[in-house]
Write a protein that holds these residues in place. Structure first.
Motif, mmCIF file in Angstrom:
data_model
loop_
_atom_site.group_PDB
_atom_site.id
_atom_site.type_symbol
_atom_site.label_atom_id
_atom_site.label_comp_id
_atom_site.label_asym_id
_atom_site.label_seq_id
_atom_site.Cartn_x
_atom_site.Cartn_y
_atom_site.Cartn_z
ATOM 1 N N SER A 1 1.989 4.707 -2.878
ATOM 2 C CA SER A 1 2.935 5.824 -3.155
ATOM 3 C C SER A 1 4.362 5.586 -2.542
ATOM 4 N N LEU A 2 4.806 5.050 -1.516
ATOM 5 C CA LEU A 2 5.920 4.669 -1.309
ATOM 6 C C LEU A 2 6.663 3.593 -2.024
ATOM 7 N N LYS A 3 5.970 2.860 -2.202
ATOM 8 C CA LYS A 3 6.403 1.404 -2.913
ATOM 9 C C LYS A 3 6.742 2.005 -4.577
ATOM 10 N N LYS A 4 5.908 2.925 -5.123
ATOM 11 C CA LYS A 4 6.353 3.691 -6.319
ATOM 12 C C LYS A 4 7.696 4.451 -6.377
ATOM 13 N N VAL B 1 5.388 4.790 5.916
ATOM 14 C CA VAL B 1 4.750 3.434 5.923
ATOM 15 C C VAL B 1 3.459 3.224 6.463
ATOM 16 N N GLY B 2 2.820 3.806 7.404
ATOM 17 C CA GLY B 2 1.790 3.939 8.101
ATOM 18 C C GLY B 2 0.616 3.887 7.229
ATOM 19 N N ILE B 3 0.829 4.693 6.232
ATOM 20 C CA ILE B 3 -0.237 4.672 5.073
ATOM 21 C C ILE B 3 -0.330 4.095 3.821
ATOM 22 N N ASP B 4 1.088 3.437 3.740
ATOM 23 C CA ASP B 4 1.318 3.127 2.405
ATOM 24 C C ASP B 4 0.643 1.693 1.763
ATOM 25 N N PHE C 1 11.276 3.478 -8.172
ATOM 26 C CA PHE C 1 11.694 4.879 -8.856
ATOM 27 C C PHE C 1 13.276 5.091 -8.747
ATOM 28 N N PHE C 2 13.648 5.063 -7.449
ATOM 29 C CA PHE C 2 14.824 5.110 -6.949
ATOM 30 C C PHE C 2 15.705 3.954 -7.472
ATOM 31 N N ASN D 1 -0.352 13.450 -6.773
ATOM 32 C CA ASN D 1 0.596 13.699 -7.718
ATOM 33 C C ASN D 1 2.005 13.241 -7.664
ATOM 34 N N VAL D 2 2.083 11.812 -7.577
ATOM 35 C CA VAL D 2 3.258 11.319 -7.112
ATOM 36 C C VAL D 2 4.206 11.380 -8.269
ATOM 37 N N ASP D 3 3.758 11.353 -9.678
ATOM 38 C CA ASP D 3 4.448 11.292 -10.696
ATOM 39 C C ASP D 3 5.126 12.808 -10.837
#
Length: 342
Positions: free
Chosen positions: A154-157, A146-149, A161-162, A115-117
């Motif tokens: 999700s991290l890239k999203k 970073v190890g799972i992205d 976003f920021f 539920n990243v959003d």
């Protein structure tokens, strides 16, 4: 070279499949031929394979749980940031000294939240509450994201976003070099990408399952070339036979890759080795043959938050350690910003 993480076993909450990322991950792991099991909650994963605690711990570190983050209140992450943004929990690395061994307790498996959003919407609310001040978010308090992205993005999203916000900044730290998919992210200079580095002795004996030093530095160069503000965490700074020369070689190697000034000053965060009584017990259980020295009689006790103190170096050792490491940094990176933490 450490290959990108691939779980050996996956658990999925049924609710996670109500989110596009949950279904995408399920399809991805099915196509990869990975066993998928159902769990009622990412906090209630049972029946991990293994005949004893030693085996179960290691199997958990290669298990990924896909779930929904129910608690959307963010924890404080000071002094590095105002809040910890909860995109994932747990890590596949086997760093003997890591505090996650005690904070994760009986749940050392890796969790990613779909539920990243919703999580990012909560970040928007925190930024609005603190406007017009900048609000910083730390994405690696309870994980090496970073190890799972490369699996979740999700991290890239979150980076993008920021990158589209004026009042928020993202930061995280990693020991993994698998950054290629993040290099084209529209970060707009609002994400500080930090790498955790150490000398050859610490990486060899205490950081199993993570990218080697040269791989991390090569990844850092890629990140810097992609325009990200760059930082390094030297932690834990650990006193061992030959430590002064070991850390000198670390900074010399790093300088060879970054001889010129960067557009934004490089930051260094220095953290000496420390441990708590509970951490010592857990580390000795999980890594019974570790060379990590945790002799309480050779340390001094410092009270910490929540009534749990930690054992840090004696004042004379700490002074030498700080003077030595900061001296190397000022020699090789005179424009860098340096912060030291016990």
């Amino acid at each position: 070279m450490v290959k990108p993480f691939v779980p050996q076993l996956v658990y999925i909450e049924p609710r996670a499949l109500d989110y596009p990322l949950g279904q995408t991950l399920k399809d991805k792991f099915e196509n990869m031929g990975i066993e998928i099991r159902e769990t009622t909650s990412h906090n209630q994963v049972r029946n991990l394979p293994g005949n004893n605690d030693f085996q179960k711990y290691r199997n958990a570190k290669s298990t990924l749980v896909v779930g929904v983050r129910k608690t959307l209140d963010f924890q404080s992450s000071k002094p590095s940031a105002e809040y910890a943004i909860p995109l994932a929990t747990g890590c596949m690395g086997h760093c003997h000294y890591c505090y996650l061994q005690t904070t994760m307790g009986s749940k050392p498996y890796i969790r990613t939240y779909v539920n990243v959003d919703e999580i990012l919407e909560r970040a928007d609310q925190y930024m609005a509450e603190r406007a017009p001040e900048i609000t910083r978010f730390e994405a690696a308090c309870t994980s090496d994201i970073v190890g799972i992205d490369h699996l979740t993005h999700s991290l890239k999203k979150a980076i993008e976003f920021f990158g589209a916000r004026d009042l928020g900044e993202l930061r995280f730290v990693t020991k993994f070099a698998h950054v290629d998919h993040l290099l084209d992210a529209r970060h707009n200079g609002r994400t500080r990408f930090r790498f955790s580095l150490n000398d050859a002795y610490v990486i060899k004996f205490f950081e199993a399952g993570t990218s080697r030093l040269v791989e991390r530095i090569e990844a850092a160069k890629k990140v810097s070339d992609a325009g990200y503000p760059l930082g390094f965490i030297i932690a834990p700074i650990y006193i061992h036979d030959g430590w002064q020369e070991g850390y000198r070689q670390l900074f010399e190697t790093l300088h060879d890759q970054f001889p010129e000034k960067t557009a934004v000053p490089i930051t260094f965060e220095l953290i000496q080795h420390r441990f708590t009584g509970p951490a010592k017990r857990v580390i000795e259980k999980n890594y019974p043959n570790s060379k990590l020295v945790m002799n309480k009689d050779e340390r001094r006790y410092k009270w910490g938050r929540y009534g749990i103190g930690k054992y840090i170096y004696q004042k004379e050792d700490e002074a030498l350690l700080q003077e030595t490491i900061e001296g190397y940094i000022h020699h090789y990176f005179p424009d860098a910003e340096v912060a030291y933490f016990t």
